[in-house]
Design a protein around this motif. Sequence first.
Motif, PDB file in Angstrom:
ATOM      1  N   ASN A 296    -117.236  51.854  -5.078  1.00  0.00           N
ATOM      2  CA  ASN A 296    -118.266  51.131  -4.316  1.00  0.00           C
ATOM      3  C   ASN A 296    -117.972  51.198  -2.833  1.00  0.00           C
ATOM      4  OD1 ASN A 296    -119.727  49.796  -6.583  1.00  0.00           O
ATOM      5  ND2 ASN A 296    -117.723  48.878  -6.912  1.00  0.00           N
ATOM      6  N   VAL A 297    -119.033  51.243  -2.030  1.00  0.00           N
ATOM      7  CA  VAL A 297    -118.924  51.029  -0.590  1.00  0.00           C
ATOM      8  C   VAL A 297    -119.486  49.635  -0.347  1.00  0.00           C
ATOM      9  CG1 VAL A 297    -119.654  51.742   1.711  1.00  0.00           C
ATOM     10  CG2 VAL A 297    -119.214  53.469  -0.037  1.00  0.00           C
TER      11      VAL A 297
ATOM     12  N   GLN B 225    -120.141  46.567   2.409  1.00  0.00           N
ATOM     13  CA  GLN B 225    -120.243  46.132   3.805  1.00  0.00           C
ATOM     14  C   GLN B 225    -119.753  44.690   3.867  1.00  0.00           C
ATOM     15  OE1 GLN B 225    -124.027  46.764   5.780  1.00  0.00           O
ATOM     16  NE2 GLN B 225    -123.830  44.769   6.770  1.00  0.00           N
TER      17      GLN B 225
ATOM     18  N   TYR C 187    -116.212  48.071   6.537  1.00  0.00           N
ATOM     19  CA  TYR C 187    -116.625  48.648   5.263  1.00  0.00           C
ATOM     20  C   TYR C 187    -115.401  48.888   4.397  1.00  0.00           C
ATOM     21  CZ  TYR C 187    -120.872  49.212   7.872  1.00  0.00           C
ATOM     22  OH  TYR C 187    -121.976  48.950   8.635  1.00  0.00           O
TER      23      TYR C 187
ATOM     24  N   VAL D 298    -114.057  50.635   0.679  1.00  0.00           N
ATOM     25  CA  VAL D 298    -114.329  51.466  -0.482  1.00  0.00           C
ATOM     26  C   VAL D 298    -113.415  50.929  -1.571  1.00  0.00           C
ATOM     27  CG1 VAL D 298    -114.260  53.769  -1.469  1.00  0.00           C
ATOM     28  CG2 VAL D 298    -114.976  53.469   0.899  1.00  0.00           C
TER      29      VAL D 298
ATOM     30  N   LEU E 102    -119.722  52.967   8.809  1.00  0.00           N
ATOM     31  CA  LEU E 102    -120.324  53.311   7.529  1.00  0.00           C
ATOM     32  C   LEU E 102    -120.151  54.793   7.226  1.00  0.00           C
ATOM     33  CD1 LEU E 102    -121.916  52.518   5.037  1.00  0.00           C
ATOM     34  CD2 LEU E 102    -124.018  52.740   6.383  1.00  0.00           C
TER      35      LEU E 102
ATOM     36  N   ALA F 231    -116.687  55.432   5.829  1.00  0.00           N
ATOM     37  CA  ALA F 231    -116.612  54.897   4.467  1.00  0.00           C
ATOM     38  C   ALA F 231    -117.380  55.786   3.499  1.00  0.00           C
ATOM     39  CB  ALA F 231    -117.156  53.467   4.438  1.00  0.00           C
ATOM     40  N   ASP F 232    -118.578  56.238   3.887  1.00  0.00           N
ATOM     41  CA  ASP F 232    -119.371  57.117   3.027  1.00  0.00           C
ATOM     42  C   ASP F 232    -118.663  58.444   2.777  1.00  0.00           C
ATOM     43  OD1 ASP F 232    -121.524  55.481   2.428  1.00  0.00           O
ATOM     44  OD2 ASP F 232    -122.730  56.179   4.118  1.00  0.00           O
TER      45      ASP F 232
ATOM     46  N   PHE G 196    -115.875  57.777   0.324  1.00  0.00           N
ATOM     47  CA  PHE G 196    -116.512  57.478  -0.958  1.00  0.00           C
ATOM     48  C   PHE G 196    -116.957  58.765  -1.653  1.00  0.00           C
ATOM     49  CE2 PHE G 196    -120.726  56.698  -2.942  1.00  0.00           C
ATOM     50  CZ  PHE G 196    -120.349  55.859  -3.980  1.00  0.00           C
TER      51      PHE G 196
END
Length: 88
Positions: free
Chosen positions: A34-35, A37, A52, A54, A68, A71-72, A75
């Motif tokens: 999961n990411v 916030q 953020y 992970v 973000l 983090a993305d 992820f």
Amino acid sequence: MFESTSTYVVCNQFLQPEPIMRNRKVRASSSGFNVIQVSELDEEGKPKRTTYEVTEPDGSVAGLFGSLKEADDFFMMLCRLTRQNFAT
């Protein structure tokens, strides 16, 4: 309250930590990762800082990020690695 000892000043008063209000919101989820916030809120409930996380399928934090995009990217890497491990 303050004691002066030569060139140092010692404070004998301890400040109580401020309670930190946090708002957590899942931004993405795949393969158990999961990411999330995490917004720290001020006294009025307005966001004052956003980070953020992970998280792994067991709920532990795999990484903390200030943006973000970072983090993305992390992820997506974890999701690709997981899919590759299941494919072999």
